[in-house]
Motif scaffolding. Structure first.
Motif, short mmCIF file in Angstrom:
data_model
loop_
_atom_site.label_atom_id
_atom_site.label_comp_id
_atom_site.label_asym_id
_atom_site.label_seq_id
_atom_site.Cartn_x
_atom_site.Cartn_y
_atom_site.Cartn_z
N HIS A 1 -18.52 8.63 -3.17
CA HIS A 1 -19.30 7.77 -2.45
C HIS A 1 -17.90 6.33 -2.46
N VAL A 2 -17.87 5.82 -1.53
CA VAL A 2 -17.06 4.76 -1.01
C VAL A 2 -18.43 3.82 -0.85
N GLN A 3 -18.06 2.25 -1.69
CA GLN A 3 -18.30 1.13 -1.63
C GLN A 3 -17.81 -0.01 -0.95
N LEU A 4 -18.10 -0.87 0.85
CA LEU A 4 -16.96 -1.85 0.60
C LEU A 4 -17.99 -3.42 0.50
N VAL A 5 -17.30 -4.47 0.21
CA VAL A 5 -18.11 -5.30 -0.18
C VAL A 5 -16.95 -6.41 0.90
N GLU A 6 -17.88 -6.99 2.04
CA GLU A 6 -16.52 -7.84 2.92
C GLU A 6 -17.00 -9.92 2.27
N SER A 7 -15.85 -10.65 2.30
CA SER A 7 -16.41 -11.74 2.63
C SER A 7 -15.54 -12.16 3.02
N GLY A 8 -15.86 -13.65 3.20
CA GLY A 8 -15.13 -14.96 4.47
C GLY A 8 -15.51 -15.02 5.37
N TYR A 114 -18.03 5.30 6.43
CA TYR A 114 -18.75 4.14 5.09
C TYR A 114 -18.60 3.03 5.70
N TRP A 115 -19.43 1.95 5.91
CA TRP A 115 -19.73 0.51 6.20
C TRP A 115 -20.06 -0.54 5.02
N GLY A 116 -19.96 -1.47 5.41
CA GLY A 116 -19.93 -3.00 4.84
C GLY A 116 -21.73 -3.37 4.73
#
Length: 124
Positions: A1-8, A114-116
């Motif tokens: 599994h892949v986790q994606l975390v966005e910021s900014g 995979y999506w954030g």
């Protein structure tokens, strides 16, 4: 599994700049095999591609609507992909999503599985 975390994300006036970041993690993620991309979805519209980056060639692809204003880049040591956005316009207002996939690479959702959770960008 892949986790994606966005910021900014955030609010900015037209002509301004923002830089989005997305950090990937998880047992299923490998820098060398995953295409990374940014998509956006404005209210009432379909999710559309913004920019993607191939892990094997480091080639980048930008949608014509953002070419010359947005730049995708990646720091493999940090498992992080960036989207530098300059000369922002009100029509850029949207939720921006980071995406990853290991089934090819291109400006289409079909390459990403995979999506954030997304980060809001508002340009006034």
């Amino acid at each position: 599994h892949v986790q994606l975390v966005e910021s900014g994300g955030g609010s900015v006036q037209a002509g301004g700049s923002l830089r989005l970041s997305c950090t990937a993690s998880g047992s299923g993620y490998t820098y060398s095999t995953h295409c990374m991309g940014w998509f956006r979805q404005a209210q009432g519209k379909e999710r559309e591609p913004v920019a993607v980056m191939s892990p094997t060639t480091n080639s980048t692809y930008h949608d014509p609507s953002v070419k010359g204003r947005f730049t995708i880049s990646q720091d493999s040591a940090k498992n992080t992909v960036y989207l530098q956005m300059n000369n922002l316009k009100p029509e850029d207002t949207a939720i921006f999503y980071c995406a990853a996939g290991a089934i090819g690479c291109g400006l289409s959702k079909i390459f990403f599985n995979y999506w954030g959770r997304g980060t809001q960008v508002t340009v006034s």
